[in-house]
Design a protein around this motif. Structure first.
Motif, short mmCIF file in Angstrom:
data_model
loop_
_atom_site.label_atom_id
_atom_site.label_comp_id
_atom_site.label_asym_id
_atom_site.label_seq_id
_atom_site.Cartn_x
_atom_site.Cartn_y
_atom_site.Cartn_z
N ALA A 15 0.81 -1.21 0.00
CA ALA A 15 0.00 0.00 0.00
C ALA A 15 0.84 1.26 0.00
CB ALA A 15 -0.92 0.00 1.22
N PHE A 16 2.12 1.14 0.42
CA PHE A 16 2.95 2.32 0.55
C PHE A 16 4.18 2.24 -0.36
CE2 PHE A 16 1.27 3.09 5.05
CZ PHE A 16 0.31 3.93 4.55
N SER A 17 4.04 1.67 -1.51
CA SER A 17 5.13 1.70 -2.46
C SER A 17 5.31 3.11 -2.97
CB SER A 17 4.82 0.76 -3.63
OG SER A 17 3.69 1.22 -4.34
N LYS A 18 6.49 3.39 -3.55
CA LYS A 18 6.76 4.74 -4.02
C LYS A 18 5.75 5.19 -5.07
CE LYS A 18 11.72 4.64 -3.05
NZ LYS A 18 13.07 4.75 -3.63
N GLY A 91 -5.31 -8.86 11.52
CA GLY A 91 -5.02 -7.71 10.67
C GLY A 91 -5.33 -6.41 11.39
N HIS A 92 -4.38 -5.47 11.36
CA HIS A 92 -4.55 -4.22 12.10
C HIS A 92 -5.69 -3.37 11.54
CE1 HIS A 92 -0.97 -5.18 14.29
NE2 HIS A 92 -0.24 -5.23 13.20
N ARG A 93 -5.85 -3.37 10.24
CA ARG A 93 -6.92 -2.58 9.64
C ARG A 93 -8.29 -3.10 10.07
NH1 ARG A 93 -10.26 -2.65 4.97
NH2 ARG A 93 -10.46 -0.61 3.93
N PRO A 208 -4.17 0.84 4.85
CA PRO A 208 -3.75 -0.18 3.88
C PRO A 208 -4.38 -1.53 4.19
CG PRO A 208 -1.98 0.26 5.43
CD PRO A 208 -3.04 1.29 5.69
N ARG A 209 -4.55 -2.31 3.15
CA ARG A 209 -5.11 -3.66 3.33
C ARG A 209 -4.18 -4.49 4.21
NH1 ARG A 209 -10.46 -4.02 2.03
NH2 ARG A 209 -10.87 -2.71 0.21
N ASP A 210 -4.79 -5.38 5.01
CA ASP A 210 -4.00 -6.24 5.89
C ASP A 210 -3.20 -7.24 5.08
OD1 ASP A 210 -4.94 -5.12 8.34
OD2 ASP A 210 -6.81 -6.21 8.07
#
Length: 489
Positions: A15-18, A91-93, A208-210
């Motif tokens: 989810a946090f790619s450049k 999953g945190h989300r 972001p997705r878990d």
């Protein structure tokens, strides 16, 4: 004491790619999770200012009133580590969204409660929702921020964490004094409903997705340690309830037996957890987390600081409204300097020079001890303290921030990414147990001293407050001594 360095990154997430705009996504993630953190922590203290109104409208006893306040923290403290484990397992989300939904629904139920028993029950449910929600905040920060970005995120987390306490006093005063549509104290709970619904919508879009795969499989294999949870919950409850109710009942035999049983159960909890770890199980508190650099000292300092914070806010609120006859709004606004300075110091302390960094924690606790004692002395004769009261309140906010923020940031800097859930659950639990102990112990001390004064009034209340604040200053002094111990790298 050395300056903070950041642990190794937890590794990139899809989810946090450049290509997906890392900085913007992380900024939105931090805003959403800290907003929920602030709302949940605000609710632990917003009730303080509403307490006299709740007592009048619901005809609550002193013990019942303390349970309304402490009930939230009991389930919050007991279930926090399990909440962290749930986030790791499912999953945190997903768990963040579930906890936020429970908290929002329980807030609505609290606002509609028709009696003290109902309100206490719904506060317990509200605390359970927070216990599921809050650990995901630190875990998400640990997993999605690295290096300097993590240091800044943890700084914002620290500022939000205890600023919510004093800010709750201010907002509670505003809401109760406004008496919206004749609802009295109820808006202090109902205000969470629209905020919670907005955060739910935003979180669905931002978080972001878990992750699945190996990490999810390892987490599922760890289990939830239900026997440990039962032992810890029973120990905390048996210790807290007699502290809250014992003073009003003149400390009957059952209260002492209950606290003795609490000590026994806590010893059994420690023994069980150690045995479970030796057998390769997954205890609530993993031994390797306790062995992480700085965690042991952090546990003590955070517990001491939060006990002082909660005891200070609770006793001073009762004195301002009960002894001095302040309105909820005036009482709430009295804490504005404490909230403002706590937040400001939490943001700027990392920019101070290296030599000063080494004395922040002991210096913060010393400032807290001196300022707390000064507040008690200024109010001891039933006066309003004059302008010097606000100077002392500023010192309390600054001192607590210096004791708390650097302690939390430096402790978490030494935690491995795979231990993020357990470390966040442990430190969040210690935070809440400290606050719970502060309300129960120092609230009982203040009320006991007040009852022994005979005739009620500003002078009697001021004398009781002075004794209570001397005790709080002594705890802060212990925090200063612990802060002199050099943290291991």
């Amino acid at each position: 004491m050395t300056t903070t360095t950041s642990p190794a990154p937890a590794g990139p997430t899809p989810a946090f790619s450049k290509a997906s705009g890392t900085d913007n996504r992380r900024g939105r993630l931090l805003a959403v999770v800290l907003a929920a953190q602030f709302m949940a922590l605000l609710d632990a203290f917003i009730v303080n200012v509403a307490a006299p109104t709740i007592r009048t409208e619901l005809h609550a006893s002193g013990g019942g009133l303390q349970l309304v306040i402490a009930g939230y923290t009991i389930t919050y403290a007991v279930l926090l580590i399990t909440g962290a484990r749930l986030g790791e397992r499912f999953g945190h989300r997903r768990v963040y969204l579930g906890g936020l939904a429970v908290f929002t629904a329980a807030s609505l139920a609290c606002g509609l409660a028709q009696g003290t028993g109902e309100l206490i029950a719904f506060r317990l449910a509200q605390g359970a929702g927070s216990a599921v929600l809050i650990p995901q905040v630190l875990s998400l920060i640990q997993r999605h921020f690295a290096g300097e970005a993590r240091v800044k995120a943890l700084g914002a987390y620290s500022a939000v964490l205890a600023t919510g306490a004093a800010a709750g006093q201010v907002l509670g005063g505003i809401l109760v004094s406004a008496d919206l549509f004749g609802t009295g104290w109820r808006p202090v709970f109902l205000v969470n409903v629209p905020v919670g619904l907005v955060l739910l919508v935003m979180a669905v879009r931002v978080l972001p997705r878990d992750e699945g795969g190996r990490r999810g499989a390892r987490a599922a294999a760890r289990g939830l340690d239900l026997p440990g949870l039962v032992l810890l919950g029973a120990a905390v409850s048996l210790f807290t309830v007699p502290l809250v109710l014992g003073q009003e009942a003149d400390w009957p035999l059952w209260s002492w037996l209950s606290m003795t049983c609490a000590v026994v159960l806590f010893a059994l909890f420690c023994a069980y957890e150690s045995r479970l770890a030796r057998r390769g199980g997954a205890p609530l508190i993993a031994p390797r987390v306790l062995r992480a650099p700085g965690i042991g000292l952090a546990v003590f300092r955070i517990a001491a600081g939060m006990a002082v914070n909660a005891g200070f806010l609770f006793a001073l609120t009762l004195h301002l409204q009960g002894g001095l006859g302040y309105s909820p709004l005036r009482a709430g606004l009295t804490f504005a300097p404490t909230a403002a300075v706590f937040g400001l110091v939490g943001v700027v302390w990392r920019r101070w020079p290296g030599p000063l960094q080494r004395v922040l924690i002991p210096g913060g606790f010393v400032l807290t001890a001196v300022s707390t004692a000064a507040v008690g002395l200024l109010l001891r004769d039933g006066s309003d303290g004059g302008p010097w009261l606000y100077v002392a309140l500023t010192g309390v906010g600054g001192g607590l921030s210096l004791g708390f923020g650097p302690t939390l940031t430096r402790a978490l800097a030494g935690v491995r990414a795979e231990d993020a859930a357990d470390s966040s659950g442990l430190l969040a639990t210690v935070t809440q147990l400290g606050q719970l102990t502060g309300v129960a112990c120092f609230g009982a001390l203040f009320l006991n001293r007040l009852a022994s004064q005979g005739a009620p009034g500003a002078y009697s209340s001021g004398n009781a407050l002075l004794v209570c604040f001397y005790a709080l200053a002594s705890v802060a002094a212990l925090g200063a001594v612990s802060g002199l111990v050099r943290m291991r790298r």
